[in-house]
Enzyme design. Structure first.
Site, PDB file in Angstrom:
ATOM      1  NE  ARG A  84      -6.706   5.664   2.458  1.00  0.00           N
ATOM      2  CZ  ARG A  84      -7.513   4.832   3.074  1.00  0.00           C
ATOM      3  NH1 ARG A  84      -8.703   5.227   3.460  1.00  0.00           N
ATOM      4  NH2 ARG A  84      -7.126   3.592   3.335  1.00  0.00           N
TER       5      ARG A  84
ATOM      6  NE  ARG B 190      -9.698   8.390  -3.303  1.00  0.00           N
ATOM      7  CZ  ARG B 190     -11.012   8.590  -3.377  1.00  0.00           C
ATOM      8  NH1 ARG B 190     -11.477   9.606  -4.078  1.00  0.00           N
ATOM      9  NH2 ARG B 190     -11.849   7.783  -2.754  1.00  0.00           N
TER      10      ARG B 190
ATOM     11  CE1 TYR C 124     -13.665  -6.201   1.140  1.00  0.00           C
ATOM     12  CE2 TYR C 124     -12.099  -7.884   0.471  1.00  0.00           C
ATOM     13  CZ  TYR C 124     -12.423  -6.804   1.263  1.00  0.00           C
ATOM     14  OH  TYR C 124     -11.512  -6.323   2.170  1.00  0.00           O
TER      15      TYR C 124
ATOM     16  NE  ARG D 120      -4.263  -1.504   0.073  1.00  0.00           N
ATOM     17  CZ  ARG D 120      -5.411  -1.234   0.697  1.00  0.00           C
ATOM     18  NH1 ARG D 120      -5.523  -0.155   1.410  1.00  0.00           N
ATOM     19  NH2 ARG D 120      -6.419  -2.056   0.593  1.00  0.00           N
TER      20      ARG D 120
ATOM     21  CG  ASP E  97      -9.005  -2.326  -4.661  1.00  0.00           C
ATOM     22  OD1 ASP E  97      -8.533  -1.644  -3.744  1.00  0.00           O
ATOM     23  OD2 ASP E  97      -9.775  -3.285  -4.458  1.00  0.00           O
TER      24      ASP E  97
HETATM   25  O1  CP3 Z   1       0.039  -1.400  -2.559  1.00  0.00           O
HETATM   26  C1  CP3 Z   1      -0.274  -0.413  -3.274  1.00  0.00           C
HETATM   27  O2  CP3 Z   1       0.121   0.750  -3.017  1.00  0.00           O
HETATM   28  C2  CP3 Z   1      -1.085  -0.626  -4.539  1.00  0.00           C
HETATM   29  C3  CP3 Z   1      -2.459  -0.370  -4.441  1.00  0.00           C
HETATM   30  C4  CP3 Z   1      -3.460  -1.266  -3.726  1.00  0.00           C
HETATM   31  C5  CP3 Z   1      -4.710  -0.763  -3.291  1.00  0.00           C
HETATM   32  N1  CP3 Z   1      -5.458  -1.813  -2.843  1.00  0.00           N
HETATM   33  C6  CP3 Z   1      -5.117   0.639  -3.365  1.00  0.00           C
HETATM   34  C7  CP3 Z   1      -6.226   1.119  -2.542  1.00  0.00           C
HETATM   35  C8  CP3 Z   1      -3.440  -2.639  -3.447  1.00  0.00           C
HETATM   36  C9  CP3 Z   1      -2.334  -3.653  -3.649  1.00  0.00           C
HETATM   37  C10 CP3 Z   1      -4.732  -2.977  -2.907  1.00  0.00           C
HETATM   38  C11 CP3 Z   1      -5.126  -4.338  -2.523  1.00  0.00           C
HETATM   39  C12 CP3 Z   1      -6.368  -4.552  -1.783  1.00  0.00           C
HETATM   40  N2  CP3 Z   1      -7.574  -3.927  -1.962  1.00  0.00           N
HETATM   41  C13 CP3 Z   1      -6.532  -5.553  -0.791  1.00  0.00           C
HETATM   42  C14 CP3 Z   1      -5.490  -6.540  -0.352  1.00  0.00           C
HETATM   43  C15 CP3 Z   1      -4.469  -5.935   0.527  1.00  0.00           C
HETATM   44  C16 CP3 Z   1      -4.935  -5.519   1.893  1.00  0.00           C
HETATM   45  O3  CP3 Z   1      -4.676  -4.354   2.250  1.00  0.00           O
HETATM   46  O4  CP3 Z   1      -5.469  -6.352   2.632  1.00  0.00           O
HETATM   47  C17 CP3 Z   1      -7.864  -5.470  -0.342  1.00  0.00           C
HETATM   48  C18 CP3 Z   1      -8.495  -6.342   0.724  1.00  0.00           C
HETATM   49  C19 CP3 Z   1      -8.516  -4.456  -1.095  1.00  0.00           C
HETATM   50  C20 CP3 Z   1      -9.942  -4.007  -1.019  1.00  0.00           C
HETATM   51  C21 CP3 Z   1     -10.031  -2.609  -0.591  1.00  0.00           C
HETATM   52  N3  CP3 Z   1      -9.730  -1.520  -1.384  1.00  0.00           N
HETATM   53  C22 CP3 Z   1     -10.455  -2.134   0.671  1.00  0.00           C
HETATM   54  C23 CP3 Z   1     -10.894  -3.008   1.828  1.00  0.00           C
HETATM   55  C24 CP3 Z   1     -10.388  -0.731   0.612  1.00  0.00           C
HETATM   56  C25 CP3 Z   1     -10.840   0.247   1.672  1.00  0.00           C
HETATM   57  C26 CP3 Z   1     -10.033   0.210   2.877  1.00  0.00           C
HETATM   58  C27 CP3 Z   1      -8.814   1.064   2.711  1.00  0.00           C
HETATM   59  O5  CP3 Z   1      -7.710   0.584   2.972  1.00  0.00           O
HETATM   60  O6  CP3 Z   1      -9.016   2.228   2.371  1.00  0.00           O
HETATM   61  C28 CP3 Z   1      -9.894  -0.363  -0.665  1.00  0.00           C
HETATM   62  C29 CP3 Z   1      -9.624   0.993  -1.167  1.00  0.00           C
HETATM   63  C30 CP3 Z   1      -8.222   1.307  -1.564  1.00  0.00           C
HETATM   64  N4  CP3 Z   1      -7.431   0.501  -2.315  1.00  0.00           N
HETATM   65  C31 CP3 Z   1      -7.505   2.515  -1.270  1.00  0.00           C
HETATM   66  C32 CP3 Z   1      -6.246   2.396  -1.883  1.00  0.00           C
HETATM   67  C33 CP3 Z   1      -5.137   3.417  -1.926  1.00  0.00           C
HETATM   68  C34 CP3 Z   1      -8.025   3.737  -0.531  1.00  0.00           C
HETATM   69  C35 CP3 Z   1      -8.554   4.659  -1.578  1.00  0.00           C
HETATM   70  C36 CP3 Z   1      -8.897   6.021  -1.081  1.00  0.00           C
HETATM   71  O7  CP3 Z   1      -9.781   6.152  -0.215  1.00  0.00           O
HETATM   72  O8  CP3 Z   1      -8.289   6.960  -1.612  1.00  0.00           O
END
Ligand code: CP3
Length: 343
Positions: free
Chosen positions: A30, A39, A150, A26, A75
């Site tokens: 943020r 964003r 999900y 990640r 994602d």
């Molecule tokens: O690693 C990286 O920087 C690459 C980007 C990346 C995102 N999501 C961006 C994102 C990766 C590799 C993911 C994977 C992901 N997405 C997982 C597996 C990894 C983990 O953290 O467990 C899961 C379960 C998801 C599903 C998901 N997407 C959730 C549960 C959420 C909301 C919770 C959260 O962390 O905000 C997202 C949104 C998301 N994916 C954001 C980002 C940067 C936040 C977006 C925002 O609000 O700007």
């Protein structure tokens, strides 16, 4: 195997390296003020599907820190979207689908469109051309179990009971769903590799919600099919097995070249059980990044000492970096990993 010009890839292949490579799950998120600024003006989906924006966001942590790999900004929930299920990112909730899977016909209706990924593939080519040749680009997908969690709930959940009960009550229907997700994921991974990624990580962040018995029968076969496909392309496979890291013999059955481990296990113990059958990625507790530099140094040293010889280790957190981390702590972490592991 010969050394590549990428330290991250050499570590994945367990080749000798001058120091331990590092990237952070990640890392494009943020906690970076420049991410939050972009964003404000763009939706999450625009950031994923506009190649220039996808590249810009992917490069934010690379431009700021001396990381060894970029991970494409995307994602794991693009797979349900490619099958016809759309989601929105709801503040304070997370991803919420317009409609979750309710019955058999919702599973029958899922229809894969590879066309959905075309801008993502363009984005990957653009990132690869913007990224220093010595740095690796990591592509990724979710493990079918984690993605299906999900799709059944329609939103994040504390227990993912709907998928757990589906597999017990309707195993044939469960298999139909898992086959659709797995086949879509394999097509998607092929597209990522063709567009230029250097390694693929499979995120099984919900791996912990399945029993060991069920995992072997109902989750592992699909992961293994995906990992075998990645391996057949000669691209390093990384399996992030959150919640499953004390079951080394089980997760080794995926045949992944790299095992990504969470922070709950001792990396030296894992190394002793893995016995050179895979490289290991991890595993600093993400909460350490909220502590002082002195504590960060102490906790990083523990991991490095516990691992011992640095071949086959990729430094990372044990799960994603959280939004409240100060970017200065990330810079300190990267510097200290390099300093403590340099030969
Ligand atoms: O690693 C990286 O920087 C690459 C980007 C990346 C995102 N999501 C961006 C994102 C990766 C590799 C993911 C994977 C992901 N997405 C997982 C597996 C990894 C983990 O953290 O467990 C899961 C379960 C998801 C599903 C998901 N997407 C959730 C549960 C959420 C909301 C919770 C959260 O962390 O905000 C997202 C949104 C998301 N994916 C954001 C980002 C940067 C936040 C977006 C925002 O609000 O700007």
């Amino acid at each position: 195997m010969k050394n590549s010009n990428q330290i991250f890839i050499d570590a994945c292949n367990m080749l000798p390296v001058d120091r331990t490579p590092i990237w952070i799950m990640r890392q494009a998120g943020r906690y970076l003020p420049e991410y939050r600024k972009i964003r404000l003006k763009s939706s999450f989906h625009d950031m994923m599907h506009t190649p220039e924006l996808m590249s810009e966001v992917t490069m934010l942590p690379i431009n700021r820190f001396s990381l060894d790999a970029a991970i494409m900004f995307s994602d794991i929930l693009v797979i349900p979207e490619s099958l016809g299920m759309n989601f929105k990112l709801v503040p304070k909730v997370g991803p919420v689908f317009e409609q979750e899977i309710l019955n058999e016909s919702d599973i029958e209706k899922l229809n894969f469109q590879n066309d959905y990924f075309k801008n993502i593939y363009h984005g990957i080519s653009l990132i690869r051309s913007n990224l220093d040749q010595k740095k690796s680009l990591i592509g990724f997908a979710g493990a079918p179990w984690t993605v299906a969690c999900y799709m059944l709930e329609g939103k994040p959940s504390k227990d993912y009971m709907k998928l757990r009960s589906l597999l017990i009550e309707k195993p044939i229907l469960y298999k139909k769903l898992m086959d659709k997700i797995t086949n879509a994921t394999i097509d998607y991974i092929d597209g990522q590799i063709e567009a230029g990624v250097n390694a693929i990580q499979i995120f099984d962040s919900n791996g912990t919600y399945i029993s060991k018995y069920h995992y072997e029968k109902y989750s592992l076969p699909y992961i293994k099919k995906i990992i075998n496909h990645i391996n057949s392309k000669n691209v390093p496979s990384i399996y992030f097995a959150k919640g499953l890291c004390s079951e080394i013999d089980l997760i080794l059955k995926t045949e992944s070249k790299v095992l990504g481990i969470d922070w709950t296990v001792d990396i030296g113990d894992v190394k002793n059980k893995v016995l050179n059958r895979a490289a290991i990625q991890g595993n600093l507790d993400p909460s350490v990044l909220l502590c002082s530099n002195k504590i960060i140094k102490k906790e990083v040293s523990k991991i490095i000492n516990s691992f011992g010889n640095n071949h086959g280790h990729i430094f990372n957190l044990g799960h994603g970096i959280t939004p409240s981390v100060n970017p200065n702590s990330v810079e300190f972490l990267i510097d200290i990993v390099k300093e403590l592991t340099a030969k």
